[in-house]
Each structure stands twice: as structure tokens, then as C-alpha cells.
Design a protein around this motif. Structure first.
Motif, PDB file in Angstrom:
ATOM      1  N   ASN A  43      35.597  51.033  44.390  1.00  0.00           N
ATOM      2  CA  ASN A  43      36.638  51.538  43.760  1.00  0.00           C
ATOM      3  C   ASN A  43      37.580  50.644  42.795  1.00  0.00           C
ATOM      4  OD1 ASN A  43      36.761  53.980  45.185  1.00  0.00           O
ATOM      5  ND2 ASN A  43      37.050  52.505  47.097  1.00  0.00           N
ATOM      6  N   SER A  44      36.727  49.449  42.420  1.00  0.00           N
ATOM      7  CA  SER A  44      37.531  48.659  41.288  1.00  0.00           C
ATOM      8  C   SER A  44      36.375  47.560  40.785  1.00  0.00           C
ATOM      9  CB  SER A  44      38.511  47.866  42.037  1.00  0.00           C
ATOM     10  OG  SER A  44      38.246  46.995  42.929  1.00  0.00           O
ATOM     11  N   TRP A  80      37.785  55.892  35.317  1.00  0.00           N
ATOM     12  CA  TRP A  80      38.537  54.862  35.883  1.00  0.00           C
ATOM     13  C   TRP A  80      39.906  54.637  34.929  1.00  0.00           C
ATOM     14  CZ3 TRP A  80      36.381  51.413  39.150  1.00  0.00           C
ATOM     15  CH2 TRP A  80      34.921  51.668  39.553  1.00  0.00           C
ATOM     16  N   GLN A  82      40.599  50.667  38.203  1.00  0.00           N
ATOM     17  CA  GLN A  82      40.435  51.180  39.453  1.00  0.00           C
ATOM     18  C   GLN A  82      40.018  52.605  39.411  1.00  0.00           C
ATOM     19  OE1 GLN A  82      41.558  50.178  42.701  1.00  0.00           O
ATOM     20  NE2 GLN A  82      42.201  48.020  41.563  1.00  0.00           N
ATOM     21  N   ARG A  83      39.185  53.198  40.169  1.00  0.00           N
ATOM     22  CA  ARG A  83      38.460  54.337  40.224  1.00  0.00           C
ATOM     23  C   ARG A  83      39.591  55.291  40.448  1.00  0.00           C
ATOM     24  NH1 ARG A  83      33.332  55.853  40.036  1.00  0.00           N
ATOM     25  NH2 ARG A  83      32.586  54.171  40.935  1.00  0.00           N
TER      26      ARG A  83
END
Length: 167
Positions: free
Chosen positions: A142-143, A48, A164-165
Motif C-alpha cells: 500500500n505504499s 497512487w 499511498q495506494r
């Protein structure tokens, strides 16, 4: 014999009133649950990037995040979370800040609290007795956000760390 019966009854009452979840007390006296939220931990595993740090009054107050650096130094930092052993790393790499890399130990308890311990070089993670409790919020594929509470002039304010990924 009456004293023995009395002690047994008091012990039974005492243990019957104890919370059902196991708890551990950190060195600062904060109780945290030992039961883990495995599905959330699995969702967070991986690499991340911390993309933003926000809090009310950010133009006027400086926040020293995790007793390491100014909160703005965390923007762009990379984090790795390994869910099967609750370890990982964090790396601060903002150009205007001192570079920093450290192993971490982390977990998410069943109350939705992210438990973070920063491990000093040469220290075994089991010997780290202090850490940070943050709330997990907005988790998607994704977050996600970690929310810390700070005291500013006697008032509690939220500091939100947006992740965020990494691709």
C-alpha cells in the motif's frame, strides 16, 4: 595478417571487459540499465496518491520537482502506473497550484532505479530523450517512496516522495 590477428585480439579483450548488463546513455550522460525489475514494476502498478514530499531544509529551500512545479504542489497528486507497457499518467491537482496532467513513461531497472519520463502533449514517448532517475524504497502493498537527489549549496540532499495506494 599480424595486424588482423592483433585487431581480433584487441576486439576480444575490449568486448570481454564490457559489463554483462545492457546499458543506455541518456542525453545527460547518465548510464541506466535496460534490464527491468519486473516484480517491482508489477507491485507498483495501479493508482497512487503522492501524500508527502520531505527533505532537509524544507522550511528554507524551495524544490522545483521534475522541472514542473514546487515540490509541495505534488502533494495530493494522482499517479497511474501500467506495468505491462510502462506507461501511465500523473495529475497535479493542489488547489494553490497550477493544475497539470501528463502522460508518463516509467520503468524500474534491475538496480532499483525508477526511470521517469514526462511526455509532452503531441510528443511520442519514444522521442523523449531526457528523464529522471529516482531510487525506489519502502515498497509495501500500500505504499512506497521515490527518492531524488538534489544539489543544495554543493551538498547532495534527498527529496522523498511518499506514495499511498488509492482505493
Amino acid at each position: 595478417m599480424k595486424k588482423f590477428v592483433f585487431i581480433c585480439m584487441m576486439s576480444t579483450i575490449l568486448f570481454a571487459c564490457k559489463s554483462a548488463s545492457s546499458t543506455a546513455t541518456s542525453t545527460e550522460g547518465t548510464e541506466i540499465s535496460k534490464k527491468l525489475d519486473r516484480p517491482t514494476q508489477v507491485a507498483i502498478k495501479g493508482n497512487w496518491i503522492l501524500t508527502n514530499v520531505s527533505y532537509a531544509g524544507s522550511d528554507y529551500i524551495k524544490v522545483n520537482s521534475f522541472d514542473l512545479a514546487d515540490s509541495k504542489c505534488f502533494i495530493g497528486s494522482t499517479w497511474n502506473f501500467i506495468s505491462n507497457n510502462n506507461k501511465g499518467t500523473m495529475t497535479l491537482n493542489a488547489s494553490s497550484c497550477t493544475a497539470f496532467t501528463s502522460p508518463i513513461v516509467w520503468s524500474i531497472n534491475n538496480q532499483g532505479l525508477f526511470v521517469l519520463k514526462i511526455v509532452d502533449p503531441g510528443t511520442k514517448s519514444k522521442n523523449v530523450r531526457s528523464g529522471y532517475l529516482l531510487k525506489v524504497a519502502g515498497l509495501t502493498d500500500n505504499s512506497f517512496q521515490l527518492i531524488d537527489n538534489i544539489n543544495v549549496g554543493g551538498q547532495t540532499k534527498d527529496v522523498t516522495y511518499q506514495f499511498q495506494r488509492a482505493n
